[in-house]
Scaffold this motif. Structure first.
Motif, PDB file in Angstrom:
ATOM      1  N   GLN A   1       5.170  -7.645 -19.456  1.00  8.57           N
ATOM      2  CA  GLN A   1       3.799  -7.230 -19.160  1.00  8.57           C
ATOM      3  C   GLN A   1       2.864  -8.423 -19.252  1.00  8.57           C
ATOM      4  OE1 GLN A   1       2.661  -4.282 -22.021  1.00  8.57           O
ATOM      5  NE2 GLN A   1       2.529  -5.715 -23.701  1.00  8.57           N
ATOM      6  N   TRP A   2       1.656  -8.228 -18.689  1.00 12.05           N
ATOM      7  CA  TRP A   2       0.618  -9.250 -18.771  1.00 12.05           C
ATOM      8  C   TRP A   2       0.017  -9.192 -20.165  1.00 12.05           C
ATOM      9  CZ3 TRP A   2       0.845 -12.559 -15.018  1.00 12.05           C
ATOM     10  CH2 TRP A   2       1.250 -12.155 -13.753  1.00 12.05           C
ATOM     11  N   VAL A   3      -0.184 -10.358 -20.772  1.00  9.58           N
ATOM     12  CA  VAL A   3      -0.768 -10.410 -22.109  1.00  9.58           C
ATOM     13  C   VAL A   3      -1.901 -11.434 -22.125  1.00  9.58           C
ATOM     14  CG1 VAL A   3       1.336  -9.687 -23.300  1.00  9.58           C
ATOM     15  CG2 VAL A   3       0.907 -12.130 -22.920  1.00  9.58           C
ATOM     16  N   LEU A   4      -2.811 -11.219 -23.035  1.00 10.12           N
ATOM     17  CA  LEU A   4      -3.902 -12.152 -23.245  1.00 10.12           C
ATOM     18  C   LEU A   4      -3.600 -12.881 -24.545  1.00 10.12           C
ATOM     19  CD1 LEU A   4      -6.634 -13.147 -22.167  1.00 10.12           C
ATOM     20  CD2 LEU A   4      -7.724 -11.368 -23.517  1.00 10.12           C
ATOM     21  N   ASN A   5      -3.063 -14.088 -24.431  1.00  9.20           N
ATOM     22  CA  ASN A   5      -2.701 -14.856 -25.621  1.00  9.20           C
ATOM     23  C   ASN A   5      -3.911 -15.622 -26.152  1.00  9.20           C
ATOM     24  OD1 ASN A   5      -2.949 -17.090 -23.946  1.00  9.20           O
ATOM     25  ND2 ASN A   5      -0.752 -17.324 -23.645  1.00  9.20           N
ATOM     26  N   ASP A   6      -3.713 -16.353 -27.250  1.00 12.76           N
ATOM     27  CA  ASP A   6      -4.827 -17.075 -27.880  1.00 12.76           C
ATOM     28  C   ASP A   6      -5.482 -18.057 -26.926  1.00 12.76           C
ATOM     29  OD1 ASP A   6      -4.401 -15.681 -30.198  1.00 12.76           O
ATOM     30  OD2 ASP A   6      -3.237 -17.262 -31.176  1.00 12.76           O
ATOM     31  N   GLU A   7      -4.684 -18.782 -26.164  1.00 10.30           N
ATOM     32  CA  GLU A   7      -5.231 -19.747 -25.204  1.00 10.30           C
ATOM     33  C   GLU A   7      -6.069 -19.039 -24.144  1.00 10.30           C
ATOM     34  OE1 GLU A   7      -3.652 -22.874 -21.826  1.00 10.30           O
ATOM     35  OE2 GLU A   7      -2.356 -22.468 -23.543  1.00 10.30           O
ATOM     36  N   GLY A   8      -5.586 -17.888 -23.683  1.00 11.47           N
ATOM     37  CA  GLY A   8      -6.334 -17.107 -22.696  1.00 11.47           C
ATOM     38  C   GLY A   8      -7.655 -16.613 -23.240  1.00 11.47           C
ATOM     39  N   VAL A   9      -7.654 -16.213 -24.511  1.00 13.83           N
ATOM     40  CA  VAL A   9      -8.893 -15.740 -25.139  1.00 13.83           C
ATOM     41  C   VAL A   9      -9.910 -16.879 -25.202  1.00 13.83           C
ATOM     42  CG1 VAL A   9      -9.902 -14.932 -27.322  1.00 13.83           C
ATOM     43  CG2 VAL A   9      -7.798 -13.909 -26.478  1.00 13.83           C
ATOM     44  N   VAL A  10      -9.448 -18.081 -25.574  1.00 12.75           N
ATOM     45  CA  VAL A  10     -10.333 -19.246 -25.655  1.00 12.75           C
ATOM     46  C   VAL A  10     -10.898 -19.568 -24.274  1.00 12.75           C
ATOM     47  CG1 VAL A  10     -10.396 -21.737 -26.096  1.00 12.75           C
ATOM     48  CG2 VAL A  10      -9.259 -20.213 -27.719  1.00 12.75           C
ATOM     49  N   GLN A  11     -10.031 -19.569 -23.255  1.00 10.89           N
ATOM     50  CA  GLN A  11     -10.478 -19.871 -21.891  1.00 10.89           C
ATOM     51  C   GLN A  11     -11.458 -18.813 -21.391  1.00 10.89           C
ATOM     52  OE1 GLN A  11      -6.771 -20.068 -19.778  1.00 10.89           O
ATOM     53  NE2 GLN A  11      -6.456 -22.233 -20.243  1.00 10.89           N
ATOM     54  N   GLN A  12     -11.154 -17.559 -21.659  1.00 14.81           N
ATOM     55  CA  GLN A  12     -12.028 -16.475 -21.222  1.00 14.81           C
ATOM     56  C   GLN A  12     -13.395 -16.595 -21.894  1.00 14.81           C
ATOM     57  OE1 GLN A  12     -10.786 -12.477 -22.335  1.00 14.81           O
ATOM     58  NE2 GLN A  12     -11.615 -11.685 -20.415  1.00 14.81           N
ATOM     59  N   ASN A  13     -13.405 -16.863 -23.195  1.00 17.00           N
ATOM     60  CA  ASN A  13     -14.670 -16.998 -23.909  1.00 17.00           C
ATOM     61  C   ASN A  13     -15.472 -18.177 -23.364  1.00 17.00           C
ATOM     62  OD1 ASN A  13     -16.515 -16.202 -26.037  1.00 17.00           O
ATOM     63  ND2 ASN A  13     -15.978 -18.155 -26.974  1.00 17.00           N
ATOM     64  N   ALA A  14     -14.799 -19.296 -23.098  1.00 12.74           N
ATOM     65  CA  ALA A  14     -15.497 -20.468 -22.558  1.00 12.74           C
ATOM     66  C   ALA A  14     -16.140 -20.150 -21.213  1.00 12.74           C
ATOM     67  CB  ALA A  14     -14.530 -21.641 -22.426  1.00 12.74           C
ATOM     68  N   GLU A  15     -15.434 -19.399 -20.368  1.00  9.99           N
ATOM     69  CA  GLU A  15     -15.996 -19.037 -19.066  1.00  9.99           C
ATOM     70  C   GLU A  15     -17.169 -18.073 -19.224  1.00  9.99           C
ATOM     71  OE1 GLU A  15     -14.381 -16.646 -15.324  1.00  9.99           O
ATOM     72  OE2 GLU A  15     -13.421 -18.607 -15.553  1.00  9.99           O
ATOM     73  N   GLU A  16     -17.048 -17.144 -20.151  1.00 16.09           N
ATOM     74  CA  GLU A  16     -18.129 -16.187 -20.374  1.00 16.09           C
ATOM     75  C   GLU A  16     -19.374 -16.878 -20.942  1.00 16.09           C
ATOM     76  OE1 GLU A  16     -16.303 -13.186 -22.789  1.00 16.09           O
ATOM     77  OE2 GLU A  16     -15.340 -12.228 -21.070  1.00 16.09           O
ATOM     78  N   VAL A  17     -19.163 -17.860 -21.826  1.00 15.64           N
ATOM     79  CA  VAL A  17     -20.294 -18.616 -22.370  1.00 15.64           C
ATOM     80  C   VAL A  17     -20.963 -19.420 -21.253  1.00 15.64           C
ATOM     81  CG1 VAL A  17     -20.928 -20.546 -23.888  1.00 15.64           C
ATOM     82  CG2 VAL A  17     -19.463 -18.706 -24.753  1.00 15.64           C
ATOM     83  N   ALA A  18     -20.157 -20.069 -20.421  1.00 13.85           N
ATOM     84  CA  ALA A  18     -20.706 -20.838 -19.299  1.00 13.85           C
ATOM     85  C   ALA A  18     -21.498 -19.927 -18.362  1.00 13.85           C
ATOM     86  CB  ALA A  18     -19.591 -21.550 -18.537  1.00 13.85           C
ATOM     87  N   SER A  19     -20.988 -18.732 -18.135  1.00 16.93           N
ATOM     88  CA  SER A  19     -21.691 -17.775 -17.273  1.00 16.93           C
ATOM     89  C   SER A  19     -23.028 -17.354 -17.904  1.00 16.93           C
ATOM     90  CB  SER A  19     -20.800 -16.553 -17.044  1.00 16.93           C
ATOM     91  OG  SER A  19     -21.446 -15.609 -16.243  1.00 16.93           O
ATOM     92  N   ALA A  20     -23.032 -17.132 -19.209  1.00 20.00           N
ATOM     93  CA  ALA A  20     -24.271 -16.756 -19.899  1.00 20.00           C
ATOM     94  C   ALA A  20     -25.280 -17.904 -19.851  1.00 20.00           C
ATOM     95  CB  ALA A  20     -23.976 -16.363 -21.346  1.00 20.00           C
ATOM     96  N   ILE A  21     -24.804 -19.137 -20.012  1.00 22.54           N
ATOM     97  CA  ILE A  21     -25.687 -20.308 -19.933  1.00 22.54           C
ATOM     98  C   ILE A  21     -26.293 -20.408 -18.536  1.00 22.54           C
ATOM     99  CG2 ILE A  21     -25.710 -22.843 -19.913  1.00 22.54           C
ATOM    100  CD1 ILE A  21     -23.634 -22.681 -22.233  1.00 22.54           C
ATOM    101  N   ASN A  22     -25.472 -20.195 -17.516  1.00 19.80           N
ATOM    102  CA  ASN A  22     -25.971 -20.238 -16.132  1.00 19.80           C
ATOM    103  C   ASN A  22     -27.001 -19.140 -15.885  1.00 19.80           C
ATOM    104  OD1 ASN A  22     -24.433 -22.456 -15.433  1.00 19.80           O
ATOM    105  ND2 ASN A  22     -22.760 -21.244 -14.595  1.00 19.80           N
ATOM    106  N   MET A  23     -26.731 -17.946 -16.411  1.00 18.14           N
ATOM    107  CA  MET A  23     -27.672 -16.836 -16.226  1.00 18.14           C
ATOM    108  C   MET A  23     -29.002 -17.149 -16.911  1.00 18.14           C
ATOM    109  SD  MET A  23     -28.623 -13.988 -15.033  1.00 18.14           S
ATOM    110  CE  MET A  23     -27.219 -13.116 -14.400  1.00 18.14           C
ATOM    111  N   LYS A  24     -28.939 -17.691 -18.118  1.00 17.88           N
ATOM    112  CA  LYS A  24     -30.152 -18.053 -18.847  1.00 17.88           C
ATOM    113  C   LYS A  24     -30.959 -19.085 -18.058  1.00 17.88           C
ATOM    114  CE  LYS A  24     -31.639 -19.877 -23.340  1.00 17.88           C
ATOM    115  NZ  LYS A  24     -31.174 -20.254 -24.698  1.00 17.88           N
TER     116      LYS A  24
END
Length: 159
Positions: free
Chosen positions: A76-99
């Motif tokens: 199955q597809w899993v969200l590992n620790d590295e994926g969580v870090v990458q996802q958070n970094a992208e979400e933070v970048a998106s929030a910075i862009n929105m701001k």
């Protein structure tokens, strides 16, 4: 005859084997029918995995996003620790862009009112709007974008 490898998620035909410079055909290669070939090809292009389960090939659910990786042991597809870090970094970048976008838009809205204020020709109504928008900009500047997707932004002032 077409062959498929679960490990490489790739197809190999007779010509590949005959023309290969080295024997790089995977060990898990299996013959597949034309119908399976079409189904697997479509599934792989739809971000799904083809895997063996109980001696038969099975198609996974589509990959949820680029942060999930395939876990061969769980099938199955899993969200590992590295994926969580990458996802958070992208979400933070998106929030910075929105701001940044919201701040830029707000500055555009108030620019004419600021000029009118400097010249002493601003109406009371526009001065009230300017004050509301300046308060909004202060709130916006205080937004903590480090929470990524959980970031909340202040509401726009009323027109």
């Amino acid at each position: 005859m077409m062959r498929f490898s679960e490990t490489t998620q790739a197809f190999y035909d007779d010509a590949y084997e005959k023309n290969a410079l080295v024997n790089d055909i995977p060990q898990d290669i299996s013959d597949v029918s034309d119908e399976q070939y079409r189904a697997f090809y479509t599934a792989i292009n739809d971000a799904r995995r083809v895997y063996a389960a109980d001696g038969n090939f099975t198609l996974s659910a589509p990959r949820p996003d680029n942060f999930h990786t395939w876990d061969n042991s769980q099938k199955q597809w899993v969200l590992n620790d590295e994926g969580v870090v990458q996802q958070n970094a992208e979400e933070v970048a998106s929030a910075i862009n929105m701001k940044s976008l919201l701040l830029s838009s707000a500055q555009t809205v108030i620019s004419e009112w600021q000029s009118e204020l400097l010249l002493g020709v601003i109406s009371d109504e526009d001065k009230t709007r300017l004050i509301a928008w300046l308060a909004y900009i202060r709130e916006l500047k205080a937004v903590d974008t480090s929470r990524g997707a959980s970031t909340t932004f202040p509401e726009l002032p009323r027109p």
